[in-house]
Design an enzyme around this catalytic site. Structure first.
Site, PDB file in Angstrom:
ATOM      1  N   CYS A  28       0.874  -1.176   0.000  1.00  0.00           N
ATOM      2  CA  CYS A  28       0.000   0.000   0.000  1.00  0.00           C
ATOM      3  C   CYS A  28       0.904   1.216   0.000  1.00  0.00           C
ATOM      4  O   CYS A  28       1.554   1.505   1.018  1.00  0.00           O
ATOM      5  CB  CYS A  28      -0.924   0.008   1.221  1.00  0.00           C
ATOM      6  SG  CYS A  28      -1.969   1.490   1.308  1.00  0.00           S
ATOM      7  N   HIS A  73      -1.969  -5.309 -10.286  1.00  0.00           N
ATOM      8  CA  HIS A  73      -2.625  -4.179 -10.942  1.00  0.00           C
ATOM      9  C   HIS A  73      -2.883  -4.464 -12.414  1.00  0.00           C
ATOM     10  O   HIS A  73      -1.975  -4.964 -13.100  1.00  0.00           O
ATOM     11  CB  HIS A  73      -1.757  -2.920 -10.839  1.00  0.00           C
ATOM     12  CG  HIS A  73      -1.649  -2.365  -9.455  1.00  0.00           C
ATOM     13  ND1 HIS A  73      -2.474  -1.384  -8.966  1.00  0.00           N
ATOM     14  CD2 HIS A  73      -0.812  -2.705  -8.424  1.00  0.00           C
ATOM     15  CE1 HIS A  73      -2.158  -1.117  -7.706  1.00  0.00           C
ATOM     16  NE2 HIS A  73      -1.155  -1.901  -7.357  1.00  0.00           N
ATOM     17  N   GLU A  85      -9.882   0.070  -6.502  1.00  0.00           N
ATOM     18  CA  GLU A  85      -8.992  -0.778  -5.710  1.00  0.00           C
ATOM     19  C   GLU A  85      -9.621  -2.133  -5.392  1.00  0.00           C
ATOM     20  O   GLU A  85     -10.826  -2.228  -5.126  1.00  0.00           O
ATOM     21  CB  GLU A  85      -8.637  -0.083  -4.382  1.00  0.00           C
ATOM     22  CG  GLU A  85      -7.608   1.017  -4.518  1.00  0.00           C
ATOM     23  CD  GLU A  85      -6.953   1.345  -3.200  1.00  0.00           C
ATOM     24  OE1 GLU A  85      -6.890   0.461  -2.323  1.00  0.00           O
ATOM     25  OE2 GLU A  85      -6.530   2.500  -3.035  1.00  0.00           O
ATOM     26  N   CYS A 124      -4.438   6.013  -5.160  1.00  0.00           N
ATOM     27  CA  CYS A 124      -3.839   4.685  -4.936  1.00  0.00           C
ATOM     28  C   CYS A 124      -2.362   4.801  -5.300  1.00  0.00           C
ATOM     29  O   CYS A 124      -2.032   5.017  -6.478  1.00  0.00           O
ATOM     30  CB  CYS A 124      -4.535   3.636  -5.794  1.00  0.00           C
ATOM     31  SG  CYS A 124      -3.835   1.972  -5.618  1.00  0.00           S
ATOM     32  N   GLY A 158      -1.044   1.927  -7.344  1.00  0.00           N
ATOM     33  CA  GLY A 158      -1.683   2.056  -8.657  1.00  0.00           C
ATOM     34  C   GLY A 158      -1.005   3.105  -9.518  1.00  0.00           C
ATOM     35  O   GLY A 158      -0.846   2.930 -10.736  1.00  0.00           O
TER      36      GLY A 158
HETATM   37  N1  API Z   1      -6.435  -2.344  -2.260  1.00  0.00           N
HETATM   38  C1  API Z   1      -5.015  -2.652  -2.436  1.00  0.00           C
HETATM   39  C2  API Z   1      -4.214  -2.305  -1.157  1.00  0.00           C
HETATM   40  C3  API Z   1      -4.087  -0.796  -0.938  1.00  0.00           C
HETATM   41  C4  API Z   1      -3.379  -0.115  -2.068  1.00  0.00           C
HETATM   42  C5  API Z   1      -3.504   1.416  -2.123  1.00  0.00           C
HETATM   43  N2  API Z   1      -4.283   2.043  -1.103  1.00  0.00           N
HETATM   44  C6  API Z   1      -2.138   2.082  -2.286  1.00  0.00           C
HETATM   45  O1  API Z   1      -1.980   3.261  -1.911  1.00  0.00           O
HETATM   46  O2  API Z   1      -1.219   1.425  -2.869  1.00  0.00           O
HETATM   47  C7  API Z   1      -4.855  -4.152  -2.735  1.00  0.00           C
HETATM   48  O3  API Z   1      -5.714  -4.935  -2.308  1.00  0.00           O
HETATM   49  O4  API Z   1      -3.857  -4.512  -3.388  1.00  0.00           O
END
Ligand code: API
Length: 276
Positions: free
Chosen positions: A75, A161, A210, A219, A222
């Site tokens: 994250c 991703h 997400e 994100c 992301g």
């Molecule tokens: N939902 C993402 C985790 C949080 C990623 C995001 N909040 C960031 O800032 O990278 C997953 O399940 O891979």
């Protein structure tokens, strides 16, 4: 149990951050779901837990939970807030903090009172490691989504991703395509889904659906995945400003064999406690 926390965000991607170093915790999925619930709990995109290191060459274990209680491997926005949190709680005095996550080691550097830089490690492009069910690595992958063939990029920053290039993020079909791609059978661990508009060779606009959280205001991983895909396609330069709905991040990636570095702000909103 009364659990103390700090509510933080990184350009609108919001987190409940918990000190699991000075207090030994065993958070169950139902605890995470309650904490993350925007009506019955505190409310956040992810719950972040600081734990003692599991190996001598890191300062902390950095654990990441999605609102459904599932654990994520990475994250990026959370990593910046994590760095601010552990310093504010005097768990460390370091300005360069090494953390271990489920996917490996990240290095967090306090730039100033507001900005934190994160070395997000090298992207993973081998489909089997993303994971994406494809026999070999391609520049782009064709995904059949309810009969429609979509061209995507696929990158892991520790977490999976998918990235689609769109002409305008304001009109992209994130509400319809986000969940369909997140749960696509070809992504066995599901995936985060980025919709990228190329503005210039050093600027993109991005919206992200997400995994387990839906569309967020930003994100971090992301943003990294989108820049990696854009560079590999020859659309982007090494340094890119990523405009997300919640604000902007600066991403730098020299190319394959190098790590991705993300720089952006962090904010503390409030401190509180929740009864679990
Ligand atoms: N939902 C993402 C985790 C949080 C990623 C995001 N909040 C960031 O800032 O990278 C997953 O399940 O891979």
């Amino acid at each position: 149990m009364l659990l103390k926390f700090t509510k933080m965000h990184g350009i609108g991607n919001d987190f409940v951050v918990i000190d699991g170093v000075t207090q030994r915790l065993q958070l169950k999925p139902r605890d995470i779901m309650k904490i993350a619930d925007r009506r019955l709990g505190v409310g956040c995109d992810q719950v972040l837990l600081a734990e003692p290191p599991g190996r001598p060459d890191v300062d902390f274990f950095y654990r990441i939970y999605n609102p459904d209680g599932s654990e994520a491997e990475q994250c990026g926005n959370g990593a910046r807030c994590f760095a601010r949190f552990v310093r504010q709680r005097r768990l460390t005095q370091k300005r360069v903090i090494r953390v271990e996550t489920l996917s490996g080691i990240s290095e967090l550097r306090i730039v100033d009172r507001h900005q934190v830089e994160v070395d997000m490690g090298q992207p993973t492009l081998d489909p089997g490691s993303i994971p994406l069910h494809r026999p070999q690595r391609e520049q782009e992958y064709w995904l059949n989504v309810q009969g429609e063939e979509l061209s995507i990029g696929a990158v892991s920053m520790g977490n999976p991703h998918a990235v689609l290039r769109v002409t305008d993020t304001d009109t992209c079909r994130i509400e319809q395509l986000g969940p369909l791609i997140e749960h696509h059978v070809d992504f066995p661990h599901r995936c985060n889904v980025g919709f990228m508009q190329i503005v210039e060779r050093n600027e993109i606009r991005l919206r992200v659906h997400e995994r387990s959280a839906g569309e967020t205001l930003a994100c971090g991983s992301g943003a990294c995945a989108a820049v990696v895909y854009g560079r590999l396609r020859g659309w982007l330069d090494e340094q890119v400003t990523v405009q997300l709905p919640g604000g902007k991040l600066h991403i730098a990636w020299p190319g394959e064999g190098h790590t991705v570095r993300m720089t952006g702000p962090t904010a503390v909103v409030f401190e509180g406690s929740i009864r679990l």
